[in-house]
Design an enzyme around this catalytic site. Structure first.
Site, short mmCIF file in Angstrom:
data_model
loop_
_atom_site.label_atom_id
_atom_site.label_comp_id
_atom_site.label_asym_id
_atom_site.label_seq_id
_atom_site.Cartn_x
_atom_site.Cartn_y
_atom_site.Cartn_z
N ARG A 16 0.83 -1.23 0.00
CA ARG A 16 0.00 0.00 0.00
C ARG A 16 0.85 1.26 0.00
NH1 ARG A 16 -2.76 -3.01 3.79
NH2 ARG A 16 -4.62 -4.00 2.93
N HIS A 56 -0.26 20.16 -26.13
CA HIS A 56 -0.37 18.70 -26.12
C HIS A 56 -1.57 18.15 -26.89
CE1 HIS A 56 3.00 18.77 -23.44
NE2 HIS A 56 2.98 17.46 -23.31
N GLU A 94 9.57 20.28 -23.80
CA GLU A 94 8.88 20.61 -22.55
C GLU A 94 9.53 21.84 -21.89
OE1 GLU A 94 6.13 19.09 -21.95
OE2 GLU A 94 6.32 17.11 -22.89
N ASN A 119 -0.83 21.10 -20.17
CA ASN A 119 -1.13 20.45 -21.45
C ASN A 119 -0.95 21.38 -22.64
OD1 ASN A 119 -1.79 17.93 -20.41
ND2 ASN A 119 -3.86 18.62 -19.88
N HIS A 146 8.10 12.95 -28.84
CA HIS A 146 7.11 13.71 -28.08
C HIS A 146 7.46 15.20 -27.97
CE1 HIS A 146 4.00 14.57 -25.15
NE2 HIS A 146 4.90 15.04 -24.32
N LYS A 201 2.64 12.10 -10.70
CA LYS A 201 1.78 11.24 -11.53
C LYS A 201 2.59 10.02 -11.92
CE LYS A 201 -1.19 14.32 -14.22
NZ LYS A 201 -1.47 14.58 -15.63
N LYS A 258 7.08 23.96 -13.21
CA LYS A 258 6.15 22.84 -13.01
C LYS A 258 5.78 22.69 -11.53
CE LYS A 258 4.78 18.21 -14.02
NZ LYS A 258 4.96 16.92 -14.68
N HIS A 294 -0.42 15.11 -29.17
CA HIS A 294 -0.90 13.72 -29.08
C HIS A 294 -1.43 13.26 -30.44
CE1 HIS A 294 -1.43 14.43 -24.51
NE2 HIS A 294 -0.27 13.89 -24.76
N ARG A 345 -3.60 22.89 -13.27
CA ARG A 345 -2.60 21.93 -13.77
C ARG A 345 -2.84 21.58 -15.24
NH1 ARG A 345 0.05 16.87 -10.39
NH2 ARG A 345 1.35 16.07 -12.09
N GLU A 386 -4.84 17.80 -10.49
CA GLU A 386 -5.27 18.21 -11.83
C GLU A 386 -6.78 18.46 -11.92
OE1 GLU A 386 -3.27 16.21 -15.01
OE2 GLU A 386 -4.58 17.10 -16.51
N1 LIG Z 1 4.61 11.32 -14.84
C1 LIG Z 1 4.59 12.42 -15.56
O1 LIG Z 1 4.18 13.48 -15.10
C2 LIG Z 1 5.12 12.37 -16.95
C3 LIG Z 1 5.35 13.56 -17.65
C4 LIG Z 1 5.89 13.47 -18.92
C5 LIG Z 1 6.18 12.23 -19.47
N2 LIG Z 1 5.93 11.10 -18.76
C6 LIG Z 1 6.24 9.77 -19.32
O2 LIG Z 1 7.64 9.71 -19.54
C7 LIG Z 1 7.90 8.80 -20.59
C8 LIG Z 1 8.90 9.44 -21.54
O3 LIG Z 1 10.09 9.70 -20.82
P1 LIG Z 1 11.52 9.66 -21.53
O4 LIG Z 1 11.49 10.51 -22.72
O5 LIG Z 1 12.52 9.90 -20.46
O6 LIG Z 1 11.59 8.14 -22.07
P2 LIG Z 1 12.42 6.86 -21.65
O7 LIG Z 1 12.37 6.63 -20.20
O8 LIG Z 1 11.97 5.74 -22.53
O9 LIG Z 1 13.92 7.27 -22.05
C9 LIG Z 1 14.26 7.42 -23.39
C10 LIG Z 1 15.41 6.44 -23.77
O10 LIG Z 1 16.62 6.92 -23.22
C11 LIG Z 1 17.23 5.90 -22.44
N3 LIG Z 1 18.00 6.58 -21.40
C12 LIG Z 1 17.59 7.05 -20.23
N4 LIG Z 1 18.56 7.73 -19.62
C13 LIG Z 1 19.63 7.67 -20.43
C14 LIG Z 1 20.94 8.21 -20.37
N5 LIG Z 1 21.33 8.97 -19.34
N6 LIG Z 1 21.79 7.95 -21.40
C15 LIG Z 1 21.39 7.21 -22.47
N7 LIG Z 1 20.15 6.71 -22.59
C16 LIG Z 1 19.28 6.94 -21.58
C17 LIG Z 1 16.07 5.08 -21.96
O11 LIG Z 1 16.48 3.80 -21.53
C18 LIG Z 1 15.22 5.04 -23.22
O12 LIG Z 1 15.70 4.11 -24.13
C19 LIG Z 1 6.56 8.48 -21.24
O13 LIG Z 1 6.16 7.18 -20.86
C20 LIG Z 1 5.62 9.52 -20.66
O14 LIG Z 1 4.30 9.05 -20.55
C21 LIG Z 1 5.42 11.15 -17.52
ZN LIG Z 2 4.58 16.28 -22.70
#
Ligand SMILES: NC(=O)c1ccc[n+]([C@@H]2O[C@H](COP(=O)([O-])OP(=O)(O)OC[C@H]3O[C@@H](n4cnc5c(N)ncnc54)[C@H](O)[C@@H]3O)[C@@H](O)[C@H]2O)c1
Ligand SMILES: [Zn+2]
Length: 366
Positions: A125, A252, A189, A249, A269, A147, A231, A256, A245, A241
């Site tokens: 939990r 976005h 972003e 978006n 993205h 999130k 942020k 999307h 918040r 949200e």
């Molecule tokens: N929780 C939130 O508020 C929020 C906000 C925005 C995005 N997200 C989520 O985040 C995800 C996208 O994040 P991302 O762009 O970091 O993607 P990701 O985690 O897939 O990373 C991108 C790639 O880079 C690699 N990587 C990570 N760190 C590295 C480093 N230091 N050197 C080399 N390679 C590295 C990863 O293994 C992956 O292959 C999506 O799933 C999205 O939904 C969440």
């Molecule tokens: Zn985004």
């Protein structure tokens, strides 16, 4: 020389505060975690791309801070951010075993943070959660705000929770191994946060854009700090949200749609966010809702950061219109758009679905 942009930003959410530590490297990680949680067992969850690059540095730093780390390595990639891997992860955490006080640390990008955060929210939990973002996108966006979620066949991020980390520790040295494409993803972003953040942050980013493209460490540190500050302020005002918040978006709705129509992964993205932000700004300026000249100014920064201001001509316009009309924020015959009236001033506007083709046309305007 000490860089003034390293240091700590405090995020306050629902009466609880946690630090976002902006650090040159991993060295201070163990001590930073020990400053918020009693040292002992900790489970580090990472993936098979990040582990060979950064797990050793993280382990050494944790041990130096008095921690006894266990490691769990997940398969890399968005397609693995799902309930099967989540179930496997929860099982592996219970096998360690974790107790209610054992921190679970996510070492990786946004995919790792979302997945590990949701496991931390669920196992027993809820156990303490620590984020160590290693992509620019995760540093400026995914790791702040609480999130956490996984994808299902019905769509992205549909099963999850709000689960705030106890600490975010962003080691800038990790970005050295990140590809230019992944860096640009985060810059989308960063641009959005600068438009939301106001004249000061926007002008600072304009000045830093050339250095950022060359990965100048001080410029990167300033950009991450400004984004986190922006942020954090929005999340503090609206953790669940329910209102403001939604302004995060910005850009976005079209982003999307672009990602869906181009095929996920074909346009990154952050690039889609830049194009979506440009389109909504051009559309809003034409409607007289934004200061005149705003779109030119945002376009200048977009290009300055190496981000695309519009998609290629062959992206299917009809498919984009259909995708926007089915956006999850749709409310009957209207869509809600986040519209920048000026730098630092965004408003939510309900726009009739009949306006969607004009919005999509704005995407392709030069
Ligand atoms: N929780 C939130 O508020 C929020 C906000 C925005 C995005 N997200 C989520 O985040 C995800 C996208 O994040 P991302 O762009 O970091 O993607 P990701 O985690 O897939 O990373 C991108 C790639 O880079 C690699 N990587 C990570 N760190 C590295 C480093 N230091 N050197 C080399 N390679 C590295 C990863 O293994 C992956 O292959 C999506 O799933 C999205 O939904 C969440
Ligand atoms: Zn985004």
């Amino acid at each position: 020389m000490v860089n003034a942009s390293f240091g700590t930003v405090n995020v306050e959410v629902e009466g609880e505060a946690y630090p976002v530590v902006l650090a040159p490297g991993f060295e201070g990680l163990g001590q930073a975690v020990a400053a918020v949680l009693p040292a002992g067992r900790i489970v580090v969850v990472t993936n098979d791309v990040v582990a060979p690059l950064h797990a050793a540095a993280a382990e050494q730093a944790l041990r130096a801070g008095g921690w006894d780390p266990a490691f769990v390595v997940l398969p890399d990639g968005e397609r693995h951010k799902n309930l099967d891997i989540w179930r496997d992860l929860v099982g592996r955490l219970l096998d360690v075993p974790v107790d209610r006080r054992t921190p679970v640390l996510a070492l990786g990008g946004g995919v790792t943070g979302d997945m590990v955060g949701f496991a931390a929210a669920s196992v027993l939990r809820g156990v303490p959660f620590v984020q160590v973002p290693t992509t620019l996108l995760a540093m400026v966006d995914a790791s702040v705000g609480g999130k956490v979620a996984v994808n299902t066949i019905q769509g992205k991020n549909l099963v999850g929770a709000f689960w705030q980390p106890r600490l975010v520790y962003a080691p800038f040295a990790a970005l050295e191994t990140l590809s230019d494409a992944e860096l640009r993803c985060g810059l989308g972003e960063v641009l959005k946060h600068a438009v939301l953040g106001g004249e000061g942050p926007f002008a600072a980013l304009e000045a830093d854009a050339p250095a950022l493209r060359n990965r100048g460490s001080e410029a990167v540190a300033r950009a991450v700090r400004a984004s986190v500050v922006c942020k954090a302020a929005v999340v503090a005002a609206d953790p669940r949200e329910l209102g403001v918040r939604a302004t995060l978006n910005l850009g976005h709705t079209l982003a999307h749609a672009i990602e869906a129509v181009a095929g996920y992964g074909a346009i990154r993205h952050g690039e889609a966010v830049a194009m979506g932000l440009m389109a909504v700004t051009k559309y809003s300026e034409a409607a007289g809702w934004s200061h005149s000249g705003l779109s030119r100014r945002v376009a200048g920064l977009c290009v300055g950061l190496g981000l695309p201001a519009r998609p290629a001509d062959d992206l299917d316009r009809d498919a984009l219109v259909r995708a926007v009309a089915f956006d999850k924020k749709r409310d009957r015959a209207t869509i809600t758009l986040v519209v920048p009236a000026a730098i630092g001033q965004v408003v939510l506007r309900n726009v009739p679905l009949t306006e969607v083709p004009a919005l999509v046309d704005a995407l392709f305007e030069s």
